[in-house]
Design a protein around this motif. Structure first.
Motif, PDB file in Angstrom:
ATOM      1  N   GLU A   6       0.840  -1.205   0.000  1.00  0.00           N
ATOM      2  CA  GLU A   6       0.000   0.000   0.000  1.00  0.00           C
ATOM      3  C   GLU A   6       0.875   1.256   0.000  1.00  0.00           C
ATOM      4  OE1 GLU A   6      -2.980   1.606  -0.908  1.00  0.00           O
ATOM      5  OE2 GLU A   6      -3.316  -0.549  -0.742  1.00  0.00           O
ATOM      6  N   LYS A   7       1.976   1.209   0.765  1.00  0.00           N
ATOM      7  CA  LYS A   7       2.885   2.363   0.843  1.00  0.00           C
ATOM      8  C   LYS A   7       3.519   2.620  -0.534  1.00  0.00           C
ATOM      9  CE  LYS A   7       6.621   3.827   3.821  1.00  0.00           C
ATOM     10  NZ  LYS A   7       7.710   3.329   4.639  1.00  0.00           N
ATOM     11  N   ILE A   8       3.907   1.543  -1.182  1.00  0.00           N
ATOM     12  CA  ILE A   8       4.511   1.676  -2.528  1.00  0.00           C
ATOM     13  C   ILE A   8       3.492   2.308  -3.469  1.00  0.00           C
ATOM     14  CG2 ILE A   8       5.266   0.341  -4.550  1.00  0.00           C
ATOM     15  CD1 ILE A   8       6.486  -1.697  -2.511  1.00  0.00           C
ATOM     16  N   VAL A 154       3.961  -0.404 -16.753  1.00  0.00           N
ATOM     17  CA  VAL A 154       3.077  -0.206 -15.613  1.00  0.00           C
ATOM     18  C   VAL A 154       3.126  -1.393 -14.638  1.00  0.00           C
ATOM     19  CG1 VAL A 154       0.665   0.116 -14.920  1.00  0.00           C
ATOM     20  CG2 VAL A 154       1.517   1.213 -17.001  1.00  0.00           C
ATOM     21  N   ILE A 155       3.149  -2.604 -15.173  1.00  0.00           N
ATOM     22  CA  ILE A 155       3.011  -3.782 -14.300  1.00  0.00           C
ATOM     23  C   ILE A 155       4.196  -3.873 -13.321  1.00  0.00           C
ATOM     24  CG2 ILE A 155       2.732  -6.308 -14.255  1.00  0.00           C
ATOM     25  CD1 ILE A 155       1.279  -5.958 -17.026  1.00  0.00           C
ATOM     26  N   ASN A 156       5.359  -3.384 -13.757  1.00  0.00           N
ATOM     27  CA  ASN A 156       6.506  -3.381 -12.823  1.00  0.00           C
ATOM     28  C   ASN A 156       6.194  -2.561 -11.574  1.00  0.00           C
ATOM     29  OD1 ASN A 156       8.059  -0.577 -12.892  1.00  0.00           O
ATOM     30  ND2 ASN A 156       7.317  -0.977 -14.958  1.00  0.00           N
ATOM     31  N   LEU A 157       5.280  -1.590 -11.698  1.00  0.00           N
ATOM     32  CA  LEU A 157       4.972  -0.704 -10.565  1.00  0.00           C
ATOM     33  C   LEU A 157       4.029  -1.351  -9.557  1.00  0.00           C
ATOM     34  CD1 LEU A 157       4.371   2.572 -12.644  1.00  0.00           C
ATOM     35  CD2 LEU A 157       6.299   2.140 -11.105  1.00  0.00           C
ATOM     36  N   GLU A 198      11.561   5.813  -4.315  1.00  0.00           N
ATOM     37  CA  GLU A 198      11.831   6.589  -5.534  1.00  0.00           C
ATOM     38  C   GLU A 198      12.154   5.648  -6.694  1.00  0.00           C
ATOM     39  OE1 GLU A 198      11.359   9.744  -6.148  1.00  0.00           O
ATOM     40  OE2 GLU A 198      10.652   9.908  -4.092  1.00  0.00           O
ATOM     41  N   MET A 199      12.885   4.576  -6.373  1.00  0.00           N
ATOM     42  CA  MET A 199      13.253   3.624  -7.421  1.00  0.00           C
ATOM     43  C   MET A 199      12.054   2.790  -7.863  1.00  0.00           C
ATOM     44  SD  MET A 199      16.313   4.205  -8.180  1.00  0.00           S
ATOM     45  CE  MET A 199      17.420   2.955  -8.729  1.00  0.00           C
ATOM     46  N   TRP A 200      11.056   2.646  -6.996  1.00  0.00           N
ATOM     47  CA  TRP A 200       9.789   2.009  -7.420  1.00  0.00           C
ATOM     48  C   TRP A 200       9.125   2.899  -8.454  1.00  0.00           C
ATOM     49  CZ3 TRP A 200       6.931  -2.437  -6.997  1.00  0.00           C
ATOM     50  CH2 TRP A 200       7.423  -3.415  -6.132  1.00  0.00           C
ATOM     51  N   ALA A 201       8.958   4.194  -8.108  1.00  0.00           N
ATOM     52  CA  ALA A 201       8.276   5.107  -9.022  1.00  0.00           C
ATOM     53  C   ALA A 201       9.025   5.240 -10.344  1.00  0.00           C
ATOM     54  CB  ALA A 201       8.118   6.477  -8.368  1.00  0.00           C
TER      55      ALA A 201
END
Ligand SMILES: C[S@@+](CC[C@H](N)C(=O)[O-])C[C@H]1O[C@@H](n2cnc3c(N)ncnc32)[C@H](O)[C@@H]1O
Length: 248
Positions: A6-8, A154-157, A198-201
């Motif tokens: 959820e945080k991600i 998108v799916i990587n996110l 940040e690396m997730w986004a």
């Protein structure tokens, strides 16, 4: 969804809301690469003839890593679903290809992106496109309603990729196809990257190892899962184009 997931998601949403509002600078910490988004769009595979009719408000938010409609062999009358449609570039290109008898649905969880995509549709007077607010882990789409599913970086996110692929399978009609452009890793990423929001986004930290990514698509029930192109992106991650079919 776990607390961490959820945080991600909240962080990713905030990041893309800023991009939609035009306040996110486009540098190495975003999915989108270099500062000129039009040059970036060309670099990831869009053609001049595809870009020339699109307003700046569409090309200005390009944040993908490929050009999935170029590989989808779309036909007039088909129903297309774009997972994580952003400012709408792929939805608009698909809408041209499927024509007035066809339809394109774009789903995105970021309100600001959906708002922008709707304004873009009005600006371009595109009537066969509909943008829906929703999560790709819980698609606001009926079972078997879609001929072709596309998605661009998108799916990587998503912190829950199994759910994304099972939802993709549910909404596709039997025999339907999926064309995805996405980021995967070659090997396991270090924990300090995985933990970095940040690396997730930026479409890095959520990248799964390529073999695991393809296995998840197969686990959801897809067949003829094939990597049709691969490019080095940055360091350990690469951009791949994957095609898969729902059995007839
Ligand atoms: C890297 S951008 C790509 C946008 C667009 N596909 C393109 O090529 O320009 C990622 C988009 O996916 C959306 N997104 C990320 N995670 C999502 C999720 N779990 N459910 C729905 N949309 C999501 C973001 O809001 C953002 O608009």
């Amino acid at each position: 969804m776990t607390k961490k997931g959820e945080k991600i998601k909240q962080h990713v949403k905030k990041h893309y809301a800023e991009l939609a509002k035009g306040t996110s600078c486009c540098d190495a910490s975003t999915c989108c690469g270099p500062s000129s988004r039009t040059s970036y769009a060309k670099m990831i595979g869009y053609l001049d003839e595809e870009l020339k009719d699109l307003p700046e408000s569409v090309t200005g938010t390009v944040a993908g890593c490929g050009n999935p409609t170029a590989l989808a062999n779309l036909k007039e009358g088909e129903v297309v679903l774009d997972l994580g449609s952003g400012g709408g570039i792929d939805a608009f290109l698909a809408a041209k290809k499927v024509g007035p008898e066809g339809k394109v649905i774009g789903v995105d969880m970021t309100e600001e992106m959906i708002q922008l995509a709707k304004e873009n549709a009005e600006r371009m007077k595109t009537e066969n496109v509909e943008f829906r607010l929703g999560e790709i882990e819980n698609l606001p789409v009926e079972d078997g309603a879609v001929d072709v599913l596309i998605s661009n970086c998108v799916i990587n996110l998503s912190p829950d990729k199994d759910k994304v692929f099972s939802e993709a399978f549910r909404v596709l009609r039997p025999g339907g196809r999926m064309l995805i452009s996405d980021i995967v890793s070659q090997g396991e990423l270090p924990d300090e990257i995985r933990e970095n929001l940040e690396m997730w986004a930026a479409c890095v930290a959520g990248a799964l190892d390529e073999k695991d990514y393809l296995q998840k698509i197969m686990n959801a029930g897809f067949e003829k899962v094939e990597v049709i192109a691969k490019n080095d992106f940055i360091g350990m991650v690469s951009s791949i184009k994957v095609r898969a079919y729902k059995p007839s």
